[in-house]
Design an enzyme around this catalytic site. Structure first.
Site, short mmCIF file in Angstrom:
data_model
loop_
_atom_site.label_atom_id
_atom_site.label_comp_id
_atom_site.label_asym_id
_atom_site.label_seq_id
_atom_site.Cartn_x
_atom_site.Cartn_y
_atom_site.Cartn_z
N ASP A 1 0.83 -1.17 -0.10
CA ASP A 1 -0.01 -0.01 -0.13
C ASP A 1 0.80 1.40 -0.05
O ASP A 1 1.95 1.20 0.73
CB ASP A 1 -1.01 -0.02 1.25
CG ASP A 1 -1.93 0.98 1.03
OD1 ASP A 1 -3.30 0.62 0.90
OD2 ASP A 1 -1.76 2.35 1.14
N ASN B 1 -12.72 -3.12 2.46
CA ASN B 1 -13.57 -2.07 2.49
C ASN B 1 -14.80 -2.11 1.49
O ASN B 1 -14.17 -2.13 0.32
CB ASN B 1 -12.76 -0.64 2.46
CG ASN B 1 -11.90 -0.69 3.56
OD1 ASN B 1 -12.03 -1.26 4.94
ND2 ASN B 1 -10.81 -0.13 3.45
N GLN C 1 -14.39 2.29 1.34
CA GLN C 1 -13.74 2.08 -0.01
C GLN C 1 -13.23 3.38 -0.83
O GLN C 1 -14.09 4.13 -0.94
CB GLN C 1 -14.42 1.22 -0.84
CG GLN C 1 -13.70 0.64 -2.05
CD GLN C 1 -14.61 -0.49 -2.81
OE1 GLN C 1 -15.75 -0.78 -2.45
NE2 GLN C 1 -14.07 -1.14 -3.96
N VAL D 1 -10.78 3.14 -3.50
CA VAL D 1 -10.41 2.67 -4.99
C VAL D 1 -11.33 1.66 -5.13
O VAL D 1 -11.59 0.34 -4.79
CB VAL D 1 -9.14 2.03 -4.95
CG1 VAL D 1 -8.74 1.55 -6.53
CG2 VAL D 1 -8.17 3.30 -4.68
N HIS E 1 -10.28 -5.14 -3.44
CA HIS E 1 -8.88 -5.55 -2.97
C HIS E 1 -8.98 -5.72 -1.50
O HIS E 1 -9.99 -5.63 -0.87
CB HIS E 1 -7.94 -4.33 -2.91
CG HIS E 1 -8.49 -3.04 -2.49
ND1 HIS E 1 -9.43 -2.15 -3.26
CD2 HIS E 1 -8.42 -2.43 -1.28
CE1 HIS E 1 -9.66 -1.22 -2.76
NE2 HIS E 1 -9.22 -1.25 -1.25
N ILE E 2 -8.08 -6.90 -1.01
CA ILE E 2 -8.02 -7.40 0.33
C ILE E 2 -6.78 -6.65 0.86
O ILE E 2 -5.73 -6.78 0.20
CB ILE E 2 -7.91 -8.67 0.36
CG1 ILE E 2 -8.99 -9.58 -0.26
CG2 ILE E 2 -7.72 -9.30 1.99
CD1 ILE E 2 -8.52 -11.02 -0.24
N HIS E 3 -7.01 -5.77 1.87
CA HIS E 3 -5.86 -5.31 2.67
C HIS E 3 -5.53 -6.41 3.75
O HIS E 3 -6.14 -7.02 4.45
CB HIS E 3 -6.46 -4.04 3.52
CG HIS E 3 -6.86 -2.88 3.03
ND1 HIS E 3 -6.22 -1.83 2.90
CD2 HIS E 3 -8.16 -2.50 2.35
CE1 HIS E 3 -6.79 -0.75 2.10
NE2 HIS E 3 -7.88 -1.31 1.97
P1 DGP Z 1 -9.64 1.54 0.14
O1 DGP Z 1 -10.10 2.68 0.98
O2 DGP Z 1 -9.94 0.01 0.75
O3 DGP Z 1 -10.23 1.50 -1.18
O4 DGP Z 1 -8.03 1.23 0.09
C1 DGP Z 1 -7.29 1.91 -1.01
C2 DGP Z 1 -5.92 1.75 -0.88
O5 DGP Z 1 -5.19 1.85 -1.97
C3 DGP Z 1 -5.54 3.01 0.15
O6 DGP Z 1 -4.92 2.35 1.60
C4 DGP Z 1 -4.31 3.45 -0.73
C5 DGP Z 1 -3.98 2.38 -1.66
N1 DGP Z 1 -3.57 3.23 -2.83
C6 DGP Z 1 -4.33 4.32 -3.53
N2 DGP Z 1 -3.56 4.41 -4.64
C7 DGP Z 1 -2.59 3.76 -4.57
C8 DGP Z 1 -1.50 3.60 -5.64
O7 DGP Z 1 -1.22 4.14 -6.73
N3 DGP Z 1 -0.42 2.63 -5.25
C9 DGP Z 1 -0.55 1.86 -4.23
N4 DGP Z 1 0.50 1.03 -4.09
N5 DGP Z 1 -1.41 1.98 -3.25
C10 DGP Z 1 -2.53 2.88 -3.72
#
Ligand code: DGP
Length: 113
Positions: free
Chosen positions: A29, A86, A93, A95, A99-101
């Site tokens: 992340d 999320n 959420q 993005v 996705h799984i964190h």
């Molecule tokens: P969510 O809130 O569950 O949709 O989390 C999206 C996550 O994606 C957030 O923790 C930050 C991460 N993220 C967003 N843009 C990028 C990116 O361009 N590269 C990476 N590695 N992570 C990203």
């Protein structure tokens, strides 16, 4: 509609990739909330858990198996970790590519914010 994660899948923008196979990709992340914070995403563009279908059953299972393997590789399997998905606005959420964190390396608290 495609997101930034599709660009990461297509290698159009860089990411710190820790695992990849035909079905999924895992990368660190960009804004880590724990010492280990990895996102496991399907290569298939599914916006959220609200859009999964019966056809995605094996894929979703695969993502969780990969998460379990990565947790071992990252050394947090025995100490513990959290998997979070999320979903939509109130789920936090941002993005809209499923996705799984995988969060680990520190004590998690409950309930989450
Ligand atoms: P969510 O809130 O569950 O949709 O989390 C999206 C996550 O994606 C957030 O923790 C930050 C991460 N993220 C967003 N843009 C990028 C990116 O361009 N590269 C990476 N590695 N992570 C990203």
């Amino acid at each position: 509609m495609s997101t930034i994660f599709k660009k990461i899948i297509d290698k159009e923008i860089p990411a710190d990739i820790v695992y990849e196979d035909d079905l999924c990709l895992a990368f660190r992340d960009i804004d880590p909330k724990a010492p280990v914070h990895i996102l496991i995403i399907p290569k298939k563009e599914i916006p959220s858990m609200a859009e999964v279908s019966e056809n995605d059953k094996e894929l979703i299972g695969h993502l969780y198996l990969v998460a379990s393997k990565i947790a071992k590789d990252e050394g947090v399997s025995d100490s513990g970790y959290r998997l979070a998905v999320n979903t939509n606005n109130e789920g936090g959420q941002e993005v809209y590519h499923l996705h799984i964190h995988l969060l680990g390396g520190r004590q998690m608290t409950w309930p989450p914010g």
